[in-house]
Design a protein around this motif. Structure first.
Motif, PDB file in Angstrom:
ATOM      1  N   VAL A   1      20.404   6.832  11.109  1.00  0.00           N
ATOM      2  CA  VAL A   1      20.531   6.211   9.787  1.00  0.00           C
ATOM      3  C   VAL A   1      19.441   6.720   8.850  1.00  0.00           C
ATOM      4  N   LEU A   2      18.218   6.813   9.384  1.00  0.00           N
ATOM      5  CA  LEU A   2      17.100   7.297   8.568  1.00  0.00           C
ATOM      6  C   LEU A   2      17.331   8.736   8.114  1.00  0.00           C
ATOM      7  N   ALA A   3      17.894   9.558   9.001  1.00  0.00           N
ATOM      8  CA  ALA A   3      18.169  10.949   8.645  1.00  0.00           C
ATOM      9  C   ALA A   3      19.206  11.029   7.529  1.00  0.00           C
ATOM     10  N   LEU A   4      20.260  10.242   7.639  1.00  0.00           N
ATOM     11  CA  LEU A   4      21.305  10.242   6.611  1.00  0.00           C
ATOM     12  C   LEU A   4      20.729   9.845   5.252  1.00  0.00           C
ATOM     13  N   ILE A   5      19.934   8.776   5.221  1.00  0.00           N
ATOM     14  CA  ILE A   5      19.377   8.294   3.959  1.00  0.00           C
ATOM     15  C   ILE A   5      18.378   9.291   3.379  1.00  0.00           C
ATOM     16  N   SER A   6      17.462   9.767   4.221  1.00  0.00           N
ATOM     17  CA  SER A   6      16.375  10.633   3.739  1.00  0.00           C
ATOM     18  C   SER A   6      16.883  11.961   3.205  1.00  0.00           C
ATOM     19  N   TYR A   7      17.787  12.598   3.970  1.00  0.00           N
ATOM     20  CA  TYR A   7      18.194  13.949   3.620  1.00  0.00           C
ATOM     21  C   TYR A   7      19.340  13.991   2.607  1.00  0.00           C
ATOM     22  N   TRP A   8      20.324  13.103   2.784  1.00  0.00           N
ATOM     23  CA  TRP A   8      21.517  13.198   1.961  1.00  0.00           C
ATOM     24  C   TRP A   8      21.536  12.242   0.777  1.00  0.00           C
TER      25      TRP A   8
END
Length: 457
Positions: A392-399
């Motif tokens: 979830v953190l990756a989705l929010i941070s990058y995209w």
């Protein structure tokens, strides 16, 4: 892997585990490096075509590798808990799953490759190179993922030197095959950038065959008797691996795909800009193997200690890895700043491409810092088998943060193409900060649980 009792022993063991992983990761990345550099020596069109092809391939590669990577903490925790009897079943089911995933990718690629490339409005020659580079590469997908499954088993045991040896054997073979197929030697036609895909596919077959031979015939892997008893495919085992691996794979996909998305969005620029962007990104990706290797070593060390219920030692390894990541960031930043011109000339002789590459490299210095912190933390969290929140953190941070910021800077400021790199820096920095808070939360949670169990006993 073995138990350590003090910080000095931990540093020594961590280095023993990490260095072979580093050599392996750098060597594997060098295959893509050779593809890009040698294609660039053929022509700017070949460089741009391989750049586009790589930008589409790498997110898929990392996503599936993330799923396969779940085997590493599973094996590490089994070894730490002294439950070796389950290992052959885990590895065989992992190989079955890698074959299924390969088939899914090949079928999907057959239907969507052309539509995706047509959306990018590429120059006809660049389109041709990108398409057939990927088609050639696709013939080696299945053996590649089988190798990564076997490698995850080796690494989970702490035998990281084995995969290092395999890659070191295959690397010069890959370079030689690139030379033959790109430039047309030994009576073989010059395929240009497409030849890089052919060469790399053949290399994937070689590493897969060698790795399977090693776990079947070479100690200490023979003691686990991986293939002595043949197990039928069992979906329950696949689901167990996917429960851990799918969030890892998707998180890695979200991180790497932002770079691919940026490359695709930059397809509106001229060929020289695309070539320069990919050259800088390719070399920065090579340097990223340093913190990534720290993270992979942390997965093994932390997983082993968690399996043995030595939670304090798991924390010690985690902080050791993060410290190493920060030091690496300083080192790689200096490398990029001092040798920007030399790096740019590795990829092309065109003065405009060299100048643009040097400018992109300056931005790469800043996102190396975020990478060097985030990658070790991700590795530690995998050792704890904490993967869902990371996704979830990756989705929010990058995209949801990084890519929109990059689009705004590229299209509404004077930064132009460099604005996308600002977005990458912002996204990676946000991701690293969020991962740090998650790690601290997990460590506190484990400590509270440990104290509760001690009081009850």
């Amino acid at each position: 892997m073995y138990e350590t009792t003090n910080r000095r022993q931990k540093i020594k063991l961590f280095i023993i585990i990490m260095l072979p992983i580093l050599v392996t990761q750098v060597s594997m990345n060098l295959m893509n490096f050779f593809d890009t550099v040698m294609s660039g020596q053929a022509s700017a069109v070949d460089l741009a075509g391989v750049a586009i092809g790589s930008s589409l391939w790498i997110p898929i590669l990392t996503a599936v590798n993330g799923i396969v990577l779940a085997i590493t903490p599973i094996i590490a925790q089994l070894i730490g808990a002294k439950e070796k009897k389950d290992i052959p079943q885990v590895i065989q089911q992992g190989i079955y799953l890698s074959i299924v995933l390969s088939c899914i990718i090949l079928i999907a690629g057959f239907f969507i490759l052309d539509p995706v490339l047509h959306l990018m409005s590429l120059e006809p020659d660049v389109h041709h190179v990108a398409k057939y580079y990927l088609v050639s590469l696709a013939t080696g997908i299945m053996p590649l993922f089988i190798f990564h499954t076997v490698r995850s088993f080796m690494d989970g045991l702490g035998q990281t030197r084995a995969s290092m040896i395999i890659i070191l054997i295959s690397l010069p073979i890959n370079a030689l095959l690139n030379y033959i197929f790109i430039f047309g030697k030994l009576g073989i036609p010059a395929f240009g950038g497409v030849g890089a895909g052919i060469a790399t596919s053949i290399t994937y077959w070689i590493v897969s065959i060698i790795s399977l031979y090693m776990i079947h015939r070479v100690a200490p892997f023979t003691s686990y008797q991986i293939f002595q008893v043949r197990f039928k495919p069992q979906i329950s085992y696949w689901l167990s691996q996917l429960k851990i691996g799918l969030p890892i794979g998707l998180a890695m996909f979200f991180e790497t795909s932002i770079f691919s998305a940026v490359t695709i969005m930059m397809s509106v620029y001229d060929t020289n800009t695309i070539a320069a962007h990919q050259a800088a990104m390719n070399f920065a990706g090579l340097l990223y193997m340093l913190p990534l290797s720290v993270g992979m070593a942390l997965t093994i060390a932390v997983g082993f200690e968690i399996g043995a219920k030595r939670f304090k030692d798991a924390r010690s390894y985690t902080y050791l890895g993060i410290t190493g990541g920060i030091l690496i960031a300083v080192f790689t930043g200096i490398i990029l700043f001092v040798f920007d011109g030399a790096v740019a000339r590795l990829y092309h002789t065109n003065p405009e491409v060299i100048t643009l590459t040097k400018q992109f490299i300056l931005f790469a210095i800043f996102y190396q810092l975020a990478d060097a912190i985030g990658a070790p933390i991700q590795g530690a969290l995998r050792g704890y088998k904490d993967v869902n929140v990371t996704l979830v953190l990756a989705l929010i941070s990058y995209w949801l943060i990084g890519l929109p910021v990059g689009y705004l800077f590229a299209n509404y400021t004077d930064f132009d193409a460099f604005g996308y790199w600002i977005g990458i820096i912002v996204g990676l920095s946000a991701g690293a900060a969020a991962l740090l808070f998650r790690l601290l939360y997990i460590q506190r949670k484990v400590k509270v649980k440990q104290n509760y169990q001690m009081k009850r006993s």
